[in-house]
Design a protein around this motif. Structure first.
Motif, mmCIF file in Angstrom:
data_model
loop_
_atom_site.group_PDB
_atom_site.id
_atom_site.type_symbol
_atom_site.label_atom_id
_atom_site.label_comp_id
_atom_site.label_asym_id
_atom_site.label_seq_id
_atom_site.Cartn_x
_atom_site.Cartn_y
_atom_site.Cartn_z
ATOM 1 N N ARG A 186 0.625 -1.091 -0.038
ATOM 2 C CA ARG A 186 0.043 -0.179 -0.050
ATOM 3 C C ARG A 186 1.007 1.162 0.159
ATOM 4 O O ARG A 186 0.453 2.306 -0.218
ATOM 5 C CB ARG A 186 -0.971 -0.094 1.160
ATOM 6 N N LEU A 203 0.748 3.569 -2.935
ATOM 7 C CA LEU A 203 -0.427 4.411 -3.179
ATOM 8 C C LEU A 203 0.393 5.685 -2.532
ATOM 9 O O LEU A 203 -0.637 6.801 -2.514
ATOM 10 C CB LEU A 203 -1.622 3.869 -2.430
ATOM 11 N N VAL A 234 -2.400 10.563 -6.280
ATOM 12 C CA VAL A 234 -2.910 9.457 -5.624
ATOM 13 C C VAL A 234 -3.873 8.305 -6.681
ATOM 14 O O VAL A 234 -3.477 6.909 -6.520
ATOM 15 C CB VAL A 234 -3.906 9.782 -4.338
ATOM 16 N N VAL A 235 -4.737 9.117 -7.464
ATOM 17 C CA VAL A 235 -5.546 8.323 -8.130
ATOM 18 C C VAL A 235 -4.616 7.624 -9.326
ATOM 19 O O VAL A 235 -4.921 6.499 -9.681
ATOM 20 C CB VAL A 235 -6.658 9.437 -8.847
ATOM 21 N N ILE A 244 -2.954 4.684 -7.701
ATOM 22 C CA ILE A 244 -3.714 3.490 -7.530
ATOM 23 C C ILE A 244 -3.967 2.548 -8.791
ATOM 24 O O ILE A 244 -3.992 1.464 -8.676
ATOM 25 C CB ILE A 244 -5.072 4.212 -6.957
ATOM 26 N N PHE A 246 -2.789 -1.408 -9.959
ATOM 27 C CA PHE A 246 -3.627 -2.362 -10.332
ATOM 28 C C PHE A 246 -3.152 -2.775 -11.849
ATOM 29 O O PHE A 246 -2.808 -3.964 -12.006
ATOM 30 C CB PHE A 246 -5.077 -1.965 -10.539
ATOM 31 N N PRO A 298 -8.317 -1.307 -13.176
ATOM 32 C CA PRO A 298 -9.494 -1.920 -12.147
ATOM 33 C C PRO A 298 -10.778 -2.051 -12.896
ATOM 34 O O PRO A 298 -11.456 -3.237 -12.487
ATOM 35 C CB PRO A 298 -9.645 -0.657 -11.420
ATOM 36 N N CYS A 299 -11.280 -1.451 -13.868
ATOM 37 C CA CYS A 299 -12.625 -1.928 -14.645
ATOM 38 C C CYS A 299 -12.465 -2.878 -15.461
ATOM 39 O O CYS A 299 -13.570 -3.576 -15.693
ATOM 40 C CB CYS A 299 -13.067 -0.516 -15.344
ATOM 41 N N LEU A 355 -10.930 -5.836 -14.103
ATOM 42 C CA LEU A 355 -10.769 -6.915 -13.324
ATOM 43 C C LEU A 355 -12.022 -7.722 -12.846
ATOM 44 O O LEU A 355 -13.254 -7.218 -12.709
ATOM 45 C CB LEU A 355 -10.123 -6.601 -12.092
ATOM 46 N N GLU A 368 -13.957 -9.757 -10.176
ATOM 47 C CA GLU A 368 -14.109 -9.919 -8.393
ATOM 48 C C GLU A 368 -13.213 -10.848 -7.975
ATOM 49 O O GLU A 368 -12.495 -10.758 -6.964
ATOM 50 C CB GLU A 368 -15.596 -10.109 -7.993
ATOM 51 N N VAL A 417 -9.519 -10.463 -7.745
ATOM 52 C CA VAL A 417 -8.947 -9.267 -6.606
ATOM 53 C C VAL A 417 -8.907 -9.846 -5.410
ATOM 54 O O VAL A 417 -7.958 -9.756 -4.729
ATOM 55 C CB VAL A 417 -9.910 -8.100 -6.782
ATOM 56 N N LEU A 418 -10.178 -10.634 -5.223
ATOM 57 C CA LEU A 418 -10.145 -11.383 -3.666
ATOM 58 C C LEU A 418 -9.112 -12.295 -3.688
ATOM 59 O O LEU A 418 -8.390 -12.517 -2.430
ATOM 60 C CB LEU A 418 -11.545 -11.997 -3.550
ATOM 61 N N TRP A 425 -5.834 -10.596 -2.804
ATOM 62 C CA TRP A 425 -5.722 -10.001 -1.153
ATOM 63 C C TRP A 425 -6.077 -11.181 -0.269
ATOM 64 O O TRP A 425 -5.440 -10.936 0.861
ATOM 65 C CB TRP A 425 -6.792 -8.911 -1.240
ATOM 66 N N VAL A 426 -6.575 -12.033 -0.556
ATOM 67 C CA VAL A 426 -7.096 -13.051 0.369
ATOM 68 C C VAL A 426 -6.657 -14.427 -0.148
ATOM 69 O O VAL A 426 -7.440 -15.232 -0.485
ATOM 70 C CB VAL A 426 -8.420 -12.976 0.930
ATOM 71 N N LEU A 459 -16.517 -16.182 4.646
ATOM 72 C CA LEU A 459 -16.393 -16.355 3.293
ATOM 73 C C LEU A 459 -17.078 -17.522 3.046
ATOM 74 O O LEU A 459 -17.588 -18.058 2.005
ATOM 75 C CB LEU A 459 -15.100 -16.493 2.746
ATOM 76 N N ALA A 510 -11.043 13.836 -10.472
ATOM 77 C CA ALA A 510 -10.257 12.667 -10.526
ATOM 78 C C ALA A 510 -10.586 11.707 -9.295
ATOM 79 O O ALA A 510 -10.582 10.512 -9.508
ATOM 80 C CB ALA A 510 -8.458 13.080 -10.089
ATOM 81 N N TRP A 518 -12.389 7.976 -9.370
ATOM 82 C CA TRP A 518 -11.774 6.787 -8.543
ATOM 83 C C TRP A 518 -12.896 6.419 -7.852
ATOM 84 O O TRP A 518 -13.239 5.133 -7.709
ATOM 85 C CB TRP A 518 -10.596 7.159 -7.715
ATOM 86 N N VAL A 542 -15.228 4.101 -9.806
ATOM 87 C CA VAL A 542 -14.313 2.919 -10.492
ATOM 88 C C VAL A 542 -14.390 2.032 -9.285
ATOM 89 O O VAL A 542 -14.671 0.924 -9.469
ATOM 90 C CB VAL A 542 -13.193 3.286 -10.912
ATOM 91 N N CYS A 586 -16.361 -1.733 -9.330
ATOM 92 C CA CYS A 586 -15.341 -2.769 -10.057
ATOM 93 C C CYS A 586 -14.680 -3.467 -9.134
ATOM 94 O O CYS A 586 -14.399 -4.502 -9.606
ATOM 95 C CB CYS A 586 -14.484 -2.001 -11.019
ATOM 96 N N LEU A 587 -14.347 -2.938 -8.057
ATOM 97 C CA LEU A 587 -13.831 -3.596 -6.826
ATOM 98 C C LEU A 587 -14.480 -4.214 -5.668
ATOM 99 O O LEU A 587 -15.220 -3.630 -5.388
ATOM 100 C CB LEU A 587 -12.655 -2.839 -6.437
ATOM 101 N N PRO A 588 -14.088 -5.480 -5.347
ATOM 102 C CA PRO A 588 -14.818 -5.802 -4.158
ATOM 103 C C PRO A 588 -14.151 -5.323 -2.882
ATOM 104 O O PRO A 588 -13.168 -4.640 -2.913
ATOM 105 C CB PRO A 588 -14.467 -7.426 -4.178
ATOM 106 N N VAL A 641 -11.976 -5.682 0.080
ATOM 107 C CA VAL A 641 -11.033 -6.716 0.616
ATOM 108 C C VAL A 641 -10.315 -6.724 2.015
ATOM 109 O O VAL A 641 -9.461 -7.524 2.259
ATOM 110 C CB VAL A 641 -9.772 -6.494 -0.524
ATOM 111 N N ILE A 668 -14.779 -8.069 5.211
ATOM 112 C CA ILE A 668 -15.027 -9.551 4.782
ATOM 113 C C ILE A 668 -15.814 -10.195 6.037
ATOM 114 O O ILE A 668 -16.822 -10.550 5.886
ATOM 115 C CB ILE A 668 -13.824 -10.146 4.322
ATOM 116 N N LEU A 706 -9.546 1.356 0.695
ATOM 117 C CA LEU A 706 -8.382 0.868 1.393
ATOM 118 C C LEU A 706 -8.636 -0.032 2.717
ATOM 119 O O LEU A 706 -8.159 -1.164 2.908
ATOM 120 C CB LEU A 706 -7.180 1.927 1.754
ATOM 121 N N GLU A 719 -0.787 11.084 1.215
ATOM 122 C CA GLU A 719 -1.528 10.411 0.261
ATOM 123 C C GLU A 719 -2.991 10.205 0.734
ATOM 124 O O GLU A 719 -3.770 9.721 0.317
ATOM 125 C CB GLU A 719 -0.868 9.113 -0.006
#
Lengths: 246, 468
Positions: A69, A72, A125-126, A129, A133, A141-142, A144, A146, A149-150, A153-154, A191, B113, B117, B120, B124-126, B128, B133, B235, B373
């Protein structure tokens, strides 16, 4: 005390000269901000200096998760920005002011500088990020899924829980013994839902069905399956034992 | 998952917000920016209908998203009946101001910007992070599947379900966006996008009301171009950013209440407090902080003391009415073998922790100063502004505005001092997640302090220009 409405309804009109002065000051501020970012980038490419700066934030300890991280964080840019902010404020407000062109307004310069730098950080920052990815998954990101990504990370609990859900029908009650701490236990059981997981950390792996805790769970909670979950096992992360005596 | 269920819930929440705004006499909000009114529609709509659904759930009714739709219908009906008042809220007293576009372009680029973000990430993102979870996502799934809070999945002490005593506002809100369909991440993220939009609207509105000219853009860049509200919910989960937005909401309305104590502001602060209380412990501390600040204002204020006392009692009544059902319900949850006693270790042992105080305080300071950041340069600016205007602000008002935020900040620092002993430094990674609860509201309060300091001077300039 003035009425609030009077304050918000007041209007400002600029003359042409004032407008030019304002724009000039803001542009000078934003150019200073750009130079700040560029200068910071050049200086902080030195890894030792960068590590020293990062070390000033003690809770950013260097574990893999946090290191990911840190990608970022355009921290380096902004720290230098803060230093130059102080310098430019000094230039604007103290004796060095006479070196600036007379038409510039110090306050507007500072406002322009701050706004430009703040925006620069937000955009950086944007971009960071999104680039992160792309670097990790080779996709934006668009694009990817689900699952992708999971799983990243897991990496243990998510694929194991997915496999587990396919093995047993929804609503099955299982006694779960998970290795590796509470983190894995809770992630895996959450999960795995709608499979119902019960605490079974003291149940023997070799002979679970004669264990006192198993007997208690099977009689009071009608648990029918024992699961030993070891997320770091490369051969058998999930061992299921079904009790046939019920 | 189809798009209809989340959209229907979204429209219902907006209708409830519109109904709420329509019920407020336009004269009471005549000096409030349209941006703040937009935020009022979004925040009050989501809070009122979600709290109603939550109270029904606590009273053992099944989870039914049609309650939200019904609230939406009532809201739409109220708006239709009071369409003139609603219309006047937005089309009364239009003001324009000569704007020089340079700074506007900067701020617009940053906001665009970050907003891009947010969209998106939401679509798009789960989620995490561990808490999303294991605790919150799990609860949403259970609510959608089993339709009740009184289920073994959440309350059986032998069942693996972490933090059974955490409150349920966010899971109910997220589940309401999933509707009668299956769980989906993008539907669960929608309310947090709405919170972010409300945050932007509130900040823009507050900056428009308090500042003009270049100062407005300075305040806006400090508030809306702060990356934390946009990136932190992705995050490290969405609870603390939601509390952060509600803290900004409460700070704004509380500042208005300090200036002129009316029941409307109290109601809006109260719904913010009630929602915060039902999100997480930081929210409960903040809610308590606002109640305390109101009590302190009653004690210290000479003018309109009677009205302030009545309104403070009203706030406590509303927050109590919403909080007590959860306290009762929580007390019925049987103790689990894995219960985590949040207050453990606070009562004693502070003598031996003296050496931990400085590292944690440095952690707090470095969090504010060295995390661009997340916060950009906003904390630098906030501290600078407070320093510049220190002599001109009413100390009593500033103390009251900062009291809840300071209380929460002290609580966060205290937690980490105690946790250094109990859990070790691995827990420190969550420090910034908690800071988001207070930093944006602190920046807003600082901006207000400066506007207060410069108001007297501005008024004289305005008067002179008018007379000329």
């Amino acid at each position: 005390m003035p009425e609030f409405t009077k304050v918000i309804h007041e209007r400002i009109e600029f003359s042409d000269d004032e407008e030019k002065q304002f724009i000039g000051s803001v542009v000078v501020g934003s150019v200073l901000a750009s130079l700040t970012c560029l200068g910071a980038w050049v200086i902080l490419r030195n890894p030792e200096f960068r590590a020293w700066i990062t070390g000033l934030v003690p809770h950013r300890y260097p574990i893999a998760f946090a290191a990911e991280r840190q990608l970022l964080a355009p921290r380096s840019i902004a720290i230098a920005g803060a230093i130059l902010l102080i310098c430019s404020a000094g230039v604007a407000f103290w004796k060095w002011r006479r070196f600036l062109p007379s038409k510039l307004n110090a306050k507007h310069c500072a406002v322009g500088y701050f706004t430009a730098l703040q925006t620069g950080i937000a955009v950086a920052v944007v971009l960071n990020i999104s680039f992160y990815f792309y670097r990790v998954f080779h996709r934006l990101p668009c694009q990817l899924r689900e699952d992708t990504v999971l799983t990243h990370w897991v990496p243990q609990a998510y694929p194991h829980a997915k496999m587990f859900r396919e093995l047993l029908p929804a609503g099955t009650r299982v006694a779960l013994r998970a290795e590796g701490g509470t983190f894995n236990r809770y992630l895996f059981s959450a999960l795995s839902y709608p499979i119902a997981c019960y605490y079974a950390d003291s149940i023997s792996i070799t002979d679970p069905f004669h264990d006192k805790q198993w007997l208690s769970l099977s009689s009071s909670r009608h648990v029918s399956v024992f699961v030993h979950y070891d997320p770091f096992s490369t051969t058998e992360p999930l061992v299921l034992k079904r009790c046939l005596q019920q | 998952m189809t798009i209809s269920a989340p959209l229907l819930t979204l429209v219902s929440h907006i209708c409830v917000g519109c109904g709420t705004l329509a019920c407020i006499a336009p004269e009471k909000l005549i000096d409030v920016s349209r941006w703040v009114k937009c935020a009022l529609i979004v925040v009050s709509g989501m809070i009122i209908s979600t709290l109603l659904l939550l109270l029904l759930l606590l009273a053992s009714f099944p989870f039914d998203v049609r309650v939200i739709y019904a609230c939406g219908c009532v809201g739409a009906l109220l708006t239709a009946l009071k369409i003139r008042a609603f219309h006047r809220h937005f089309f009364h007293g239009s003001t324009t101001e000569a704007v020089i576009p340079v700074l506007r372009v900067f701020v617009f680029v940053g906001v665009a910007a970050l907003f891009l973000w947010v969209v998106v990430a939401a679509l798009c993102l789960p989620s995490v992070d561990y808490d999303s979870i294991a605790i919150w996502g799990y609860r949403v799934r259970v609510l959608i599947e089993e339709k009740t809070l009184y289920t073994d999945s959440l309350r059986d002490p032998f069942r693996i379900a972490p933090m059974p005593k955490h409150p349920y506002f966010i899971p109910v809100l997220e589940a309401s966006f999933c509707g009668n369909a299956d769980f989906s991440y993008w539907a669960c993220h929608l309310p947090h996008v709405l919170f972010y939009i409300a945050y932007l609207s509130l900040c823009v509105g507050a900056a428009r009301e308090w500042f003009h000219g270049s100062m407005r853009w300075l305040a806006l860049s400090a508030l809306v171009v702060m990356p934390a509200p946009a990136v932190q919910w992705w995050l490290e989960g969405a609870r603390e950013p939601a509390i952060g937005v509600l803290a900004v909401w409460n700070t704004y309305w509380f500042i208005r209440w300090l200036r002129k104590p009316t029941l409307l502001e109290v109601c809006l602060v109260a719904i913010g407090c009630a929602a915060m209380y039902h999100v997480k412990v930081e929210g409960a501390v903040l809610a308590g902080g606002w109640a305390l600040a109101m009590v302190c204002s009653c004690i210290s204020w000479g003018e309109a003391r009677r009205a302030r006392i009545h309104q403070t009692a009203f706030l406590l009544l509303i927050v109590g009415a919403v909080a007590v059902p959860w306290l009762v319900s929580k007390s019925l949850i049987p103790p689990s073998t894995q219960d985590y006693d949040f207050t453990e270790g606070f009562a004693s042992g502070w003598g031996r922790r003296v050496n931990l105080i400085f590292p944690v305080l440095w952690m707090a300071v470095s969090e504010i100063i060295l995390r661009p950041e997340l916060y950009g340069l906003s904390p630098h600016l906030a501290l600078g502004l407070l320093l510049v205007s220190f002599r001109s602000i009413s100390a009593r008002k500033l103390f009251l505005v900062l009291l809840p935020l300071g209380l929460c900040l002290c609580g966060i620092v205290a937690i980490y001092i105690v946790r250094q002993e109990q859990l070790g430094p691995s827990r420190n990674a969550t420090f910034s997640r908690r800071f988001i609860c207070v930093v944006p509201a602190c920046v807003l309060a600082s901006c207000w302090g400066v506007s207060q300091a410069s108001r007297h001077q501005r008024f004289h300039v305005t008067t002179r220009e008018t007379s000329l």
